[in-house]
Design a protein around this motif. Structure first.
Motif, PDB file in Angstrom:
ATOM      1  N   ALA A  62      60.262  33.869  38.769  1.00 58.20           N
ATOM      2  CA  ALA A  62      60.971  34.622  39.806  1.00 58.20           C
ATOM      3  C   ALA A  62      62.373  34.924  39.307  1.00 58.20           C
ATOM      4  N   ASP A  63      62.803  36.139  39.524  1.00 52.77           N
ATOM      5  CA  ASP A  63      64.096  36.570  39.007  1.00 52.77           C
ATOM      6  C   ASP A  63      64.896  37.195  40.138  1.00 52.77           C
ATOM      7  N   VAL A  64      66.013  36.562  40.494  1.00 55.82           N
ATOM      8  CA  VAL A  64      66.814  37.088  41.605  1.00 55.82           C
ATOM      9  C   VAL A  64      67.875  38.070  41.120  1.00 55.82           C
ATOM     10  N   SER A  65      67.962  38.290  39.791  1.00 60.67           N
ATOM     11  CA  SER A  65      69.072  39.107  39.278  1.00 60.67           C
ATOM     12  C   SER A  65      69.020  40.541  39.817  1.00 60.67           C
ATOM     13  N   MET A  66      67.803  41.053  40.080  1.00 58.07           N
ATOM     14  CA  MET A  66      67.687  42.427  40.589  1.00 58.07           C
ATOM     15  C   MET A  66      68.364  42.549  41.966  1.00 58.07           C
ATOM     16  N   ILE A  67      68.141  41.523  42.804  1.00 49.36           N
ATOM     17  CA  ILE A  67      68.735  41.531  44.149  1.00 49.36           C
ATOM     18  C   ILE A  67      70.254  41.367  44.046  1.00 49.36           C
ATOM     19  N   GLU A  68      70.697  40.493  43.151  1.00 50.10           N
ATOM     20  CA  GLU A  68      72.144  40.300  42.958  1.00 50.10           C
ATOM     21  C   GLU A  68      72.788  41.612  42.472  1.00 50.10           C
ATOM     22  N   ASP A  69      72.129  42.263  41.501  1.00 52.38           N
ATOM     23  CA  ASP A  69      72.669  43.525  40.959  1.00 52.38           C
ATOM     24  C   ASP A  69      72.780  44.596  42.035  1.00 52.38           C
ATOM     25  N   LEU A  70      71.740  44.714  42.864  1.00 55.81           N
ATOM     26  CA  LEU A  70      71.744  45.734  43.919  1.00 55.81           C
ATOM     27  C   LEU A  70      72.953  45.536  44.840  1.00 55.81           C
ATOM     28  N   HIS A  71      73.185  44.285  45.260  1.00 49.95           N
ATOM     29  CA  HIS A  71      74.320  44.025  46.154  1.00 49.95           C
ATOM     30  C   HIS A  71      75.657  44.264  45.445  1.00 49.95           C
ATOM     31  N   HIS A  72      75.742  43.880  44.186  1.00 49.86           N
ATOM     32  CA  HIS A  72      76.999  44.097  43.451  1.00 49.86           C
ATOM     33  C   HIS A  72      77.276  45.589  43.249  1.00 49.86           C
ATOM     34  N   LEU A  85      79.794  38.289  48.576  1.00 44.96           N
ATOM     35  CA  LEU A  85      78.510  37.683  48.931  1.00 44.96           C
ATOM     36  C   LEU A  85      78.179  36.461  48.077  1.00 44.96           C
ATOM     37  N   ASP A  86      79.186  35.935  47.361  1.00 42.32           N
ATOM     38  CA  ASP A  86      78.904  34.813  46.443  1.00 42.32           C
ATOM     39  C   ASP A  86      78.192  33.646  47.143  1.00 42.32           C
ATOM     40  N   GLU A  87      78.644  33.328  48.359  1.00 40.05           N
ATOM     41  CA  GLU A  87      78.054  32.188  49.084  1.00 40.05           C
ATOM     42  C   GLU A  87      76.571  32.433  49.364  1.00 40.05           C
ATOM     43  N   GLN A  88      76.254  33.617  49.930  1.00 40.70           N
ATOM     44  CA  GLN A  88      74.859  33.923  50.291  1.00 40.70           C
ATOM     45  C   GLN A  88      73.968  34.036  49.049  1.00 40.70           C
ATOM     46  N   LEU A  89      74.452  34.793  48.057  1.00 38.85           N
ATOM     47  CA  LEU A  89      73.635  34.994  46.848  1.00 38.85           C
ATOM     48  C   LEU A  89      73.464  33.684  46.077  1.00 38.85           C
ATOM     49  N   GLY A  90      74.489  32.837  46.103  1.00 37.70           N
ATOM     50  CA  GLY A  90      74.406  31.528  45.441  1.00 37.70           C
ATOM     51  C   GLY A  90      73.366  30.639  46.110  1.00 37.70           C
ATOM     52  N   ALA A  93      69.892  31.889  45.228  1.00 43.01           N
ATOM     53  CA  ALA A  93      69.478  31.518  43.869  1.00 43.01           C
ATOM     54  C   ALA A  93      69.091  30.037  43.807  1.00 43.01           C
ATOM     55  N   ASP A  94      69.865  29.176  44.506  1.00 46.95           N
ATOM     56  CA  ASP A  94      69.542  27.739  44.552  1.00 46.95           C
ATOM     57  C   ASP A  94      68.170  27.513  45.175  1.00 46.95           C
ATOM     58  N   ALA A 105      56.060  27.293  48.202  1.00 47.60           N
ATOM     59  CA  ALA A 105      56.883  28.073  49.133  1.00 47.60           C
ATOM     60  C   ALA A 105      56.246  27.940  50.507  1.00 47.60           C
ATOM     61  N   SER A 106      56.692  26.939  51.260  1.00 45.70           N
ATOM     62  CA  SER A 106      56.144  26.749  52.615  1.00 45.70           C
ATOM     63  C   SER A 106      56.599  27.923  53.482  1.00 45.70           C
ATOM     64  N   PRO A 107      55.911  28.180  54.599  1.00 49.65           N
ATOM     65  CA  PRO A 107      56.349  29.258  55.506  1.00 49.65           C
ATOM     66  C   PRO A 107      57.809  29.104  55.934  1.00 49.65           C
ATOM     67  N   ARG A 108      58.250  27.845  56.105  1.00 50.26           N
ATOM     68  CA  ARG A 108      59.635  27.604  56.534  1.00 50.26           C
ATOM     69  C   ARG A 108      60.614  28.060  55.439  1.00 50.26           C
ATOM     70  N   VAL A 109      60.310  27.704  54.191  1.00 50.84           N
ATOM     71  CA  VAL A 109      61.180  28.069  53.067  1.00 50.84           C
ATOM     72  C   VAL A 109      61.135  29.580  52.843  1.00 50.84           C
ATOM     73  N   ARG A 110      59.948  30.166  53.045  1.00 50.56           N
ATOM     74  CA  ARG A 110      59.793  31.610  52.863  1.00 50.56           C
ATOM     75  C   ARG A 110      60.686  32.374  53.858  1.00 50.56           C
ATOM     76  N   ASP A 111      60.690  31.940  55.125  1.00 48.83           N
ATOM     77  CA  ASP A 111      61.541  32.597  56.129  1.00 48.83           C
ATOM     78  C   ASP A 111      63.014  32.454  55.773  1.00 48.83           C
ATOM     79  N   LEU A 112      63.396  31.258  55.288  1.00 49.35           N
ATOM     80  CA  LEU A 112      64.787  31.039  54.889  1.00 49.35           C
ATOM     81  C   LEU A 112      65.155  32.008  53.757  1.00 49.35           C
ATOM     82  N   LEU A 113      64.252  32.169  52.792  1.00 39.81           N
ATOM     83  CA  LEU A 113      64.515  33.082  51.666  1.00 39.81           C
ATOM     84  C   LEU A 113      64.669  34.528  52.173  1.00 39.81           C
ATOM     85  N   LEU A 114      63.742  34.944  53.052  1.00 39.91           N
ATOM     86  CA  LEU A 114      63.793  36.332  53.547  1.00 39.91           C
ATOM     87  C   LEU A 114      65.065  36.609  54.341  1.00 39.91           C
ATOM     88  N   SER A 115      65.660  35.564  54.936  1.00 38.37           N
ATOM     89  CA  SER A 115      66.844  35.774  55.789  1.00 38.37           C
ATOM     90  C   SER A 115      68.057  36.287  55.011  1.00 38.37           C
TER      91      SER A 115
END
Length: 395
Positions: A62-72, A85-90, A93-94, A105-115
Motif C-alpha cells: 500500500a502506498d499513501v504517497s499518491m494521496i499525500e501528493d494530491l493534497h500537497h 495537513l501534516d497531522e492528518q496525513l501523518g 500513514a501511521d 483491515a477490520s471494518p473499524r480500521v477501514r472506516d478510520l482510514l476512509l475518514s
C-alpha cells in the motif's frame, strides 16, 4: 444562527482541482447572506484510493504517497501552508503502516482510514476561505455530535437531541463540516456508506431546521433520463420527495434514497445544482407539488439485476408462505425490488449479488429455485401515473 440558513453540500467532483475549489469559494461568497453551512466530501479520487489501500495494505502492499501528493498539489496551487495537513496525513500513514504490520483491515480500521479524505478536505477549504477573507472553520461532524450505531461501512445515525444545533451555533464564521462521517457510542469514527455526504447534509439540515438543503454536483439537476445514454435528456425543474426517492432507488445516480429522509421529516426542500454552472436553477424537490404537464417525469434503470423464481406447488392455498420467503431475504440482507406471484410460484428481482447464493440455498428448502443473472430493471417514474388512464399501455 438565523432561520434563513442553507446547507450547501459539495461532492468530490466539485473539489477536485484548484480551479474548482476557487469556484466553490465564489459560489459560497455569492450566497453569504443566506447564512450557509457547508458539508463536503473528500477531494475527487481520494476515497477510491483509500478504499484500494484498505484492500491491499493487509497484504503488505500500500502506498499513501499518491494521496499525500494530491493534497500537497492543492495546497501549493491555493498558496496555503504546505504543512497544513501534516497531522492528518501523518496519522493516515501511521495507520496504513499498522495495517501492513498486523496484516489486517477490520471494518473499524477501514472506516478510520476512509475518514482522512473528508478530514483533509474540510481543512483545505476552511484555510482557503480564511485566506480569501471569508471567516470559516473546519469542523469534524463527529465533534459536533453526529452519532451513529457501530455498523461500520453503513452506519445509521442515532437521534439528535439538539446537541448538533447547539455545537454548530458556537462555530466562528462559516462551518465547513465533514460529510460521510459519524462516531459510535464507543468513540470510533464511522462512515455512512456511499453517497454518505448527501445523507450528512440532510441530517444537518434536519438538525438545524435549514431553509433549504442544496446538493451541488456536476449536472444541471435531476434529469429525465441518464444523459450518457439518452441524447434528449432534460433537467426536471421540480419534483416530489416520493418521485425523487423512487428515482434514486431504481438507479438514478444523483441522489441516494435514504439521503432525503431527514429532509422529508421536516419538509425541507432539497435543491440539486451544478457547481460548473451556478446560475442554473437546477431541480427542487418538495414534499408535494401541484401537478401540471407531463405525467411521466423520468425513466431510470438498474443493471446487474437477478431474476429469482421459486416454484412450490405446496404453497397453493397456504397462508404465511410469502412471510417465510421475506424472512429468509431479511436474514441474508437481500433487498427485493419487484415481486410477482402466481398460485404456485413467486418471481422476484434483487441486485446484491454477493448475498444471493446463500439466500437461494435457503430458499431451496421451500421449493425449486432458479436464478437468471444479467437482467436490467427499467422504471418509469411520475406521481400522476397511478391515476392517469392509458399510461401503462403507452409504456
Amino acid at each position: 444562527r438565523s432561520t434563513t440558513m442553507i446547507i450547501m453540500k459539495f461532492g468530490g467532483t466539485s473539489l477536485g482541482t484548484v480551479e474548482s475549489i476557487e469556484n466553490v469559494f465564489r459560489i459560497v461568497r455569492d450566497r453569504i447572506d443566506r447564512d450557509p453551512v457547508l458539508v463536503v466530501s473528500a477531494h475527487q479520487g481520494v476515497t477510491n484510493s483509500l478504499v484500494e489501500i484498505a484492500r491491499t495494505a493487509p497484504g503488505g502492499d500500500a502506498d499513501v504517497s499518491m494521496i499525500e501528493d494530491l493534497h500537497h498539489r492543492l495546497l501549493n496551487g491555493l498558496d496555503l501552508p504546505v504543512d497544513l495537513l501534516d497531522e492528518q496525513l501523518g496519522e493516515m500513514a501511521d495507520l496504513v503502516r499498522g495495517m501492513k504490520l498486523v496484516s489486517e483491515a477490520s471494518p473499524r480500521v477501514r472506516d478510520l482510514l476512509l475518514s482522512f479524505g473528508e478530514r483533509c478536505s474540510v481543512r483545505v477549504l476552511a484555510a482557503y476561505f480564511n485566506q480569501q477573507g471569508l471567516r470559516a472553520q473546519a469542523v469534524d461532524a463527529f465533534e459536533v455530535g453526529l452519532r451513529t450505531d457501530g455498523n461500520f461501512g453503513r452506519a445509521r445515525p442515532v437521534a439528535d437531541d439538539s446537541r448538533i444545533a447547539e455545537n454548530i451555533g458556537k462555530v466562528e464564521g462559516i462551518p465547513i463540516l465533514t460529510g460521510f462521517l459519524g462516531r459510535d457510542a464507543e468513540g470510533n469514527i464511522t462512515t455512512l456508506g456511499r453517497n454518505g455526504s448527501d445523507y450528512s447534509a440532510a441530517l444537518f439540515g434536519n438538525a438545524l431546521d435549514a431553509e433549504e438543503i442544496q446538493i451541488w454536483t456536476d449536472v444541471d439537476g435531476v434529469m429525465t433520463a441518464d444523459p450518457r445514454l439518452v441524447e434528449g435528456a432534460r433537467p426536471i425543474p421540480i419534483m416530489s420527495f416520493a418521485e425523487a426517492s423512487e428515482l434514486a432507488y431504481y438507479g438514478g445516480k444523483v441522489l441516494h434514497p435514504a439521503t432525503i429522509l431527514p429532509a422529508m421529516e421536516k419538509s425541507i426542500p432539497v435543491r440539486v445544482l451544478n457547481t460548473h454552472s451556478a446560475d442554473n436553477p437546477g431541480t427542487v424537490i418538495l414534499p408535494v407539488y401541484e401537478e401540471s404537464g407531463a405525467v411521466v417525469r423520468a425513466v431510470v434503470h438498474k443493471n446487474d439485476i437477478h431474476l429469482i423464481t421459486l416454484v412450490s406447488p405446496p404453497m397453493l392455498q397456504q397462508h404465511g408462505f410469502l412471510a417465510k420467503v421475506f424472512r429468509i431475504a431479511e436474514a441474508h440482507e437481500v433487498d427485493v425490488d419487484l415481486v410477482a406471484t402466481s398460485e404456485v410460484s413467486i418471481t422476484m428481482t434483487a441486485d446484491r449479488a454477493d448475498h444471493l447464493p446463500a439466500f437461494c440455498e435457503e430458499l431451496g428448502e421451500l421449493g425449486d429455485v432458479s436464478v437468471e443473472p444479467d437482467h436490467a430493471l427499467i422504471c418509469v417514474v411520475g406521481q400522476g401515473i397511478a391515476h392517469t388512464r392509458g399510461i401503462a399501455a403507452q409504456v
